[in-house]
Design a protein around this motif. Structure first.
Motif, PDB file in Angstrom:
ATOM      1  N   LYS A   1      -5.274   6.711   3.431  1.00  0.00           N
ATOM      2  CA  LYS A   1      -5.811   8.006   3.864  1.00  0.00           C
ATOM      3  C   LYS A   1      -4.713   9.070   3.904  1.00  0.00           C
TER       4      LYS A   1
ATOM      5  N   GLN B   1      -2.061  -5.993   2.975  1.00  0.00           N
ATOM      6  CA  GLN B   1      -2.464  -6.486   4.294  1.00  0.00           C
ATOM      7  C   GLN B   1      -1.450  -6.022   5.322  1.00  0.00           C
ATOM      8  N   PRO B   2      -1.855  -5.786   6.530  1.00  0.00           N
ATOM      9  CA  PRO B   2      -3.202  -5.882   7.072  1.00  0.00           C
ATOM     10  C   PRO B   2      -4.096  -4.759   6.561  1.00  0.00           C
ATOM     11  N   ALA B   3      -5.375  -5.031   6.498  1.00  0.00           N
ATOM     12  CA  ALA B   3      -6.350  -4.101   5.922  1.00  0.00           C
ATOM     13  C   ALA B   3      -6.346  -2.750   6.637  1.00  0.00           C
ATOM     14  N   GLN B   4      -6.223  -2.757   7.957  1.00  0.00           N
ATOM     15  CA  GLN B   4      -6.232  -1.511   8.725  1.00  0.00           C
ATOM     16  C   GLN B   4      -5.031  -0.638   8.350  1.00  0.00           C
ATOM     17  N   LEU B   5      -3.879  -1.250   8.159  1.00  0.00           N
ATOM     18  CA  LEU B   5      -2.687  -0.502   7.751  1.00  0.00           C
ATOM     19  C   LEU B   5      -2.852   0.032   6.330  1.00  0.00           C
ATOM     20  N   ARG B   6      -3.415  -0.782   5.454  1.00  0.00           N
ATOM     21  CA  ARG B   6      -3.670  -0.338   4.072  1.00  0.00           C
ATOM     22  C   ARG B   6      -4.553   0.909   4.071  1.00  0.00           C
ATOM     23  N   GLU B   7      -5.614   0.857   4.870  1.00  0.00           N
ATOM     24  CA  GLU B   7      -6.540   1.991   4.946  1.00  0.00           C
ATOM     25  C   GLU B   7      -5.839   3.235   5.511  1.00  0.00           C
ATOM     26  N   GLU B   8      -5.068   3.052   6.552  1.00  0.00           N
ATOM     27  CA  GLU B   8      -4.360   4.174   7.175  1.00  0.00           C
ATOM     28  C   GLU B   8      -3.383   4.839   6.202  1.00  0.00           C
TER      29      GLU B   8
ATOM     30  N   ASP C   1       5.313  -3.338  14.077  1.00  0.00           N
ATOM     31  CA  ASP C   1       4.280  -2.351  13.765  1.00  0.00           C
ATOM     32  C   ASP C   1       4.521  -1.102  14.595  1.00  0.00           C
TER      33      ASP C   1
END
Length: 186
Positions: free
Chosen positions: A174, A164-171, A145
């Motif tokens: 954006k 997944q991971p959800a945080q990476l997907r969101e980043e 990562d």
């Protein structure tokens, strides 16, 4: 020298270059041999010493002769430029994203068929899995990562969607939304 042997030597030497620190006192041949073994290379201390001597003829490497055993490191002032080059070459070979044993994140993504074909030839990690489904493939791999991962994900454009991971997907979502918005406004 057969192609497979040449490729193995080059892979080992690039991995060795990536392990070298940017300053003194550096790492000893024994420490570097252990790191290479952790990365899956079968290598002796003597092989690492030969590699370092050969590589120092091409790259600005320095040996700290102040104490025995000697420590090897990148020469001052050139570290970031050349280490960036080794990172780029690792990207091209698909090795930059491989996480050290016991580290990394599990990446799950939907990918296109053409990208799946590329990854079969240059896997992201030793545990990478590709599972076919109606709209491409599902990728699952343990990867390192960091900025290299983000660069690679963003370079794939619409060939890849992080699940997944959800945080990476969101980043990543954006970043892509912000980029798209800039193209949509005059």
């Amino acid at each position: 020298m057969p192609f497979a042997t040449t490729r193995a030597t080059l892979s080992r030497q690039w991995a060795l270059l990536r392990q070298l620190p940017g300053r003194s006192p550096g790492l000893t041949s024994s420490e570097l041999a252990c790191r290479l073994r952790d990365l899956g290379f079968t290598v002796s201390k003597r092989t690492v010493e030969r590699d370092l001597n050969d590589l120092s003829l091409i790259f600005p490497l320095e040996r700290n002769d102040k104490s025995i055993p000697y420590g090897w490191h990148w020469a001052a002032g050139v570290v970031s430029e050349l280490r960036g080059t080794t990172d780029l070459l690792a990207h091209l070979k698909g090795e930059a994203l491989q996480a050290p044993p016991g580290e990394g994140i599990e990446l799950v993504a939907r990918i296109s068929d053409p990208l799946a074909r590329q990854l079969r030839e240059a896997p992201l990690s030793s545990d990478m899995q590709l599972i076919a489904h109606d709209q491409g493939h599902r990728l699952r791999a343990t990867v390192s990562d960091g900025s290299s991962l983000r660069w690679w994900l963003l370079s794939r454009g619409d060939e890849l969607v992080v699940e997944q991971p959800a945080q990476l997907r969101e980043e990543i979502g954006k970043i892509l939304s912000n980029a798209a918005a800039q193209y949509l406004t005059p």
